[in-house]
Design a protein around this motif. Structure first.
Motif, PDB file in Angstrom:
ATOM      1  N   GLU A  81     -12.214  -9.087  50.119  1.00 46.32           N
ATOM      2  CA  GLU A  81     -12.850 -10.111  49.098  1.00 46.32           C
ATOM      3  C   GLU A  81     -14.247 -10.084  49.699  1.00 46.32           C
ATOM      4  N   GLY A  82     -14.972 -10.728  48.865  1.00 45.81           N
ATOM      5  CA  GLY A  82     -16.497 -10.616  49.338  1.00 45.81           C
ATOM      6  C   GLY A  82     -17.285 -11.634  48.062  1.00 45.81           C
ATOM      7  N   GLU A  83     -18.815 -11.123  48.390  1.00 46.44           N
ATOM      8  CA  GLU A  83     -19.627 -11.792  47.387  1.00 46.44           C
ATOM      9  C   GLU A  83     -20.639 -10.776  46.842  1.00 46.44           C
ATOM     10  N   VAL A  84     -20.881 -10.800  45.463  1.00 47.01           N
ATOM     11  CA  VAL A  84     -22.056  -9.818  45.104  1.00 47.01           C
ATOM     12  C   VAL A  84     -23.311 -10.543  45.309  1.00 47.01           C
ATOM     13  N   LEU A  85     -24.228  -9.526  46.074  1.00 42.91           N
ATOM     14  CA  LEU A  85     -25.529  -9.894  46.283  1.00 42.91           C
ATOM     15  C   LEU A  85     -26.497  -9.385  45.589  1.00 42.91           C
ATOM     16  N   LEU A  86     -26.386  -8.098  44.945  1.00 40.24           N
ATOM     17  CA  LEU A  86     -27.479  -7.369  44.215  1.00 40.24           C
ATOM     18  C   LEU A  86     -26.697  -6.542  43.292  1.00 40.24           C
ATOM     19  N   VAL A  87     -27.216  -6.464  42.105  1.00 40.35           N
ATOM     20  CA  VAL A  87     -26.833  -5.483  40.903  1.00 40.35           C
ATOM     21  C   VAL A  87     -27.925  -4.931  40.291  1.00 40.35           C
ATOM     22  N   GLY A 134     -58.873   9.109  44.917  1.00 40.75           N
ATOM     23  CA  GLY A 134     -59.299   7.917  44.420  1.00 40.75           C
ATOM     24  C   GLY A 134     -58.358   7.192  43.725  1.00 40.75           C
ATOM     25  N   GLY A 135     -57.019   7.937  43.345  1.00 42.61           N
ATOM     26  CA  GLY A 135     -56.191   7.116  42.805  1.00 42.61           C
ATOM     27  C   GLY A 135     -55.321   6.484  43.732  1.00 42.61           C
ATOM     28  N   PHE A 136     -54.402   5.627  42.892  1.00 39.85           N
ATOM     29  CA  PHE A 136     -53.465   4.660  43.632  1.00 39.85           C
ATOM     30  C   PHE A 136     -51.989   4.824  43.142  1.00 39.85           C
ATOM     31  N   ALA A 137     -51.145   4.556  44.151  1.00 40.91           N
ATOM     32  CA  ALA A 137     -49.587   4.530  43.740  1.00 40.91           C
ATOM     33  C   ALA A 137     -49.129   3.195  44.598  1.00 40.91           C
ATOM     34  N   GLN A 138     -48.401   2.476  43.637  1.00 40.81           N
ATOM     35  CA  GLN A 138     -47.829   1.308  44.278  1.00 40.81           C
ATOM     36  C   GLN A 138     -46.330   1.383  43.912  1.00 40.81           C
ATOM     37  N   TYR A 139     -45.752   0.751  45.222  1.00 38.82           N
ATOM     38  CA  TYR A 139     -44.141   0.834  45.251  1.00 38.82           C
ATOM     39  C   TYR A 139     -43.832  -0.455  45.982  1.00 38.82           C
ATOM     40  N   ARG A 140     -42.313  -0.791  45.712  1.00 37.53           N
ATOM     41  CA  ARG A 140     -41.568  -2.020  46.127  1.00 37.53           C
ATOM     42  C   ARG A 140     -40.342  -1.508  46.730  1.00 37.53           C
ATOM     43  N   MET A 141     -40.173  -2.040  47.845  1.00 39.51           N
ATOM     44  CA  MET A 141     -38.741  -1.479  48.443  1.00 39.51           C
ATOM     45  C   MET A 141     -37.858  -2.959  48.480  1.00 39.51           C
ATOM     46  N   ASN A 142     -36.399  -2.796  47.972  1.00 42.09           N
ATOM     47  CA  ASN A 142     -35.709  -3.826  47.835  1.00 42.09           C
ATOM     48  C   ASN A 142     -34.452  -3.584  48.782  1.00 42.09           C
ATOM     49  N   GLY A 143     -34.405  -4.921  49.564  1.00 40.63           N
ATOM     50  CA  GLY A 143     -33.445  -4.893  50.614  1.00 40.63           C
ATOM     51  C   GLY A 143     -32.097  -5.301  50.067  1.00 40.63           C
ATOM     52  N   PRO A 144     -31.136  -4.997  50.762  1.00 42.77           N
ATOM     53  CA  PRO A 144     -29.534  -5.337  50.369  1.00 42.77           C
ATOM     54  C   PRO A 144     -29.261  -6.856  49.968  1.00 42.77           C
ATOM     55  N   LYS A 145     -30.075  -7.751  50.278  1.00 38.43           N
ATOM     56  CA  LYS A 145     -29.831  -9.116  50.177  1.00 38.43           C
ATOM     57  C   LYS A 145     -31.057  -9.812  49.405  1.00 38.43           C
ATOM     58  N   GLY A 146     -31.458  -9.095  48.286  1.00 38.16           N
ATOM     59  CA  GLY A 146     -32.612  -9.601  47.480  1.00 38.16           C
ATOM     60  C   GLY A 146     -33.925  -9.471  48.124  1.00 38.16           C
ATOM     61  N   GLU A 147     -34.208  -9.144  49.383  1.00 31.56           N
ATOM     62  CA  GLU A 147     -35.358  -9.102  50.090  1.00 31.56           C
ATOM     63  C   GLU A 147     -36.335  -8.009  49.212  1.00 31.56           C
ATOM     64  N   THR A 155     -22.576  -5.688  48.133  1.00 32.01           N
ATOM     65  CA  THR A 155     -21.670  -6.808  48.386  1.00 32.01           C
ATOM     66  C   THR A 155     -21.275  -6.770  49.911  1.00 32.01           C
ATOM     67  N   THR A 156     -20.831  -8.227  50.149  1.00 32.42           N
ATOM     68  CA  THR A 156     -20.373  -8.327  51.302  1.00 32.42           C
ATOM     69  C   THR A 156     -18.496  -8.008  51.289  1.00 32.42           C
ATOM     70  N   GLU A 157     -18.006  -7.878  52.354  1.00 26.52           N
ATOM     71  CA  GLU A 157     -16.383  -7.359  52.349  1.00 26.52           C
ATOM     72  C   GLU A 157     -15.983  -8.012  53.648  1.00 26.52           C
ATOM     73  N   ARG A 158     -14.882  -8.707  53.391  1.00 25.42           N
ATOM     74  CA  ARG A 158     -13.963  -8.977  54.572  1.00 25.42           C
ATOM     75  C   ARG A 158     -12.556  -8.918  54.335  1.00 25.42           C
ATOM     76  N   THR A 170     -19.815  -7.935  38.436  1.00 26.01           N
ATOM     77  CA  THR A 170     -21.101  -7.707  38.665  1.00 26.01           C
ATOM     78  C   THR A 170     -22.240  -8.644  37.935  1.00 26.01           C
ATOM     79  N   VAL A 171     -21.915  -9.937  38.547  1.00 23.07           N
ATOM     80  CA  VAL A 171     -22.748 -11.132  38.732  1.00 23.07           C
ATOM     81  C   VAL A 171     -23.135 -11.441  39.858  1.00 23.07           C
ATOM     82  N   VAL A 172     -24.454 -11.412  40.207  1.00 22.53           N
ATOM     83  CA  VAL A 172     -24.938 -12.140  41.487  1.00 22.53           C
ATOM     84  C   VAL A 172     -24.439 -13.212  41.881  1.00 22.53           C
ATOM     85  N   GLY A 173     -23.825 -13.519  43.069  1.00 22.21           N
ATOM     86  CA  GLY A 173     -23.465 -15.010  43.472  1.00 22.21           C
ATOM     87  C   GLY A 173     -21.920 -15.211  43.247  1.00 22.21           C
TER      88      GLY A 173
END
Length: 328
Positions: A247-253, A59-72, A261-264, A223-226
Motif C-alpha cells: 500500500e502507499g500514497e500517490v505523490l505525482l502524476v 545569443g539564444g536561450f534555452a529554459q528548463y525545469r526539473m521536477n523531483g519525485p515529491k513535487g519539488e 508513489t510510496t510503497e510499503r 491516479t489522484v495525488v494524495g
C-alpha cells in the motif's frame, strides 16, 4: 557508467567531467541539440528535465525545469555563447526562478561541451567555470557530481534506437548507488495503453501477478495525488507462499508519462520505498523505467533477494501480451 573522470580544481575554478559513448560525434551532438532528446537525460534519475524553450543559436536561450519525485522543482537556463557543430558548444548556465529570472543567491557558470572521436565512439569533456571558490564549493555541495554521473548513465539509451537498446533483453536491473536501483523493460505497444494497464484496476489484474500460481486479490489503484492505493496477492491451490500486499500514497502524476508513489508492506510501519515510474514511446514500443529509492542498503538488498526482478519479468511478459491482443 559512461563517466570516466571527474576533476574539481579549486585553483582553476573549474569542474571537469569526461564521459565516453559508443556512438559517433554527430549522434552525440544531435542528442544535445534536440530538446526532446535532452529531456531524457539532462536531469538525473528522479529529476527529469522539461525544456520549455530552446533557441539553439548564438545569443539564444534555452529554459528548463526539473521536477523531483515529491513535487519539488528546480529551474535553469542556458545562454548559448558559442556553437561549433558538431564539435561542441558553450553556454552560461544559470539557476532561475519560476519567472525565468536568475536567482541572486545561486551561482552562474560558464559551461563548455567538447565532443571528439574516441576508440570507435566519442568522448565528451564538459568543463564548468566558476567565478569563485565559494561558487564552486556551493555547486559541489548540492550533489552536482553524483547527479551528473547518474544523468549521464541515461544517455546510452538515448543514443541508440530504442528497440536496439532494449528489445529482447527482458527486465534489466541497474544498481545506481546504495539506495537507488533502476529497472527497465521494453514492451511492444503504445504508451497510452501501457499507462492504462498500470492505472486501471481491471487491466492491472490481468498482468501484475508475478510468478505462475499467484492471483491478485485486491487492486485499488489511483491516479489522484494524495490518495492511497492497495494491491494484494495470494497463492492459488498448492502453490507455496503466504498472502501479502503493498500500500502507499500517490505523490505525482503526469499522465501518460510518469507516476510517483510510496510503497510499503501492508500491516507494517515501514520501511517505505519511493517508486518513480516513467514511460517513453518510440516507434510503437514503450520503455518502462522504474526508479526505486530504498531507505538504506540493507533494505535494498533484502528486497532484491526475494526474486522481485524475476517476478516482474513474468508480469511484464503478461503485460506485453495484454497490450498486443486488443490491437490485433
Amino acid at each position: 557508467m559512461p563517466v570516466t573522470d571527474v576533476i574539481t580544481d579549486p585553483q582553476a575554478l573549474t569542474l571537469s567531467v569526461t564521459a565516453e559513448f559508443p556512438a559517433p560525434v554527430e549522434r552525440l551532438w544531435k542528442a544535445y541539440a534536440d530538446p526532446r532528446q535532452l529531456e531524457r537525460f539532462w536531469g538525473p534519475p528522479g529529476w527529469p528535465a522539461t525544456f520549455t524553450s530552446f533557441d539553439h543559436t548564438v545569443g539564444g536561450f534555452a529554459q528548463y525545469r526539473m521536477n523531483g519525485p515529491k513535487g519539488e522543482s528546480s529551474s535553469g537556463s542556458w545562454e548559448f555563447t558559442h556553437i561549433d557543430e558538431p564539435r561542441g558548444f558553450e553556454v552560461i548556465d544559470r539557476f532561475v526562478g519560476d519567472d525565468g529570472r536568475p536567482l541572486p543567491d545561486m551561482p552562474a557558470m560558464r559551461m563548455t561541451f567538447a565532443f571528439e572521436p574516441f576508440d570507435g565512439g566519442s568522448r565528451m569533456v564538459t568543463v564548468s567555470h566558476f567565478a569563485s571558490v565559494e561558487a564552486l564549493e556551493q555547486v559541489v555541495a548540492m550533489g552536482v557530481v553524483e547527479g551528473t554521473k547518474m544523468a549521464m548513465s541515461q544517455l546510452d539509451a538515448v543514443l541508440q534506437d530504442l528497440r536496439e537498446y532494449a528489445q529482447g533483453k527482458g527486465t534489466r536491473l541497474e544498481l545506481l548507488d546504495d539506495t537507488h536501483v533502476r529497472i527497465t523493460r521494453l514492451v511492444d505497444g503504445p504508451r497510452e495503453l501501457v499507462w492504462r494497464a498500470h492505472t486501471e484496476p481491471e487491466l492491472v489484474r490481468q498482468w501484475m501477478l508475478g510468478p505462475e500460481g499467484w492471483e491478485m486479490t485486491e487492486c485499488t489503484d489511483s491516479t489522484v495525488v494524495g490518495e492511497t492505493y492497495r494491491n494484494s496477492w495470494a497463492p492459488v491451490g498448492d502453490t507455496p507462499g503466504e498472502p501479502f500486499g503493498f500500500e502507499g500514497e500517490v505523490l505525482l502524476v503526469d499522465a501518460p508519462r510518469r507516476a510517483v508513489t510510496t510503497e510499503r508492506m501492508q500491516g507494517t510501519d515501514g520501511p517505505s520505498t519511493l517508486n518513480d515510474l516513467s514511460l517513453y514511446e518510440e516507434d510503437g514500443a514503450t520503455l518502462i523505467t522504474l526508479l526505486i529509492e530504498y531507505p538504506d542498503l540493507a533494505t535494498r538488498d533484502m528486497i532484491l533477494a526475494t526474486g522481485m526482478v524475476d517476478g516482474m519479468e513474468a508480469s511484464y511478459d503478461r503485460l506485453e501480451h495484454a497490450i498486443l491482443v486488443p490491437e490485433s
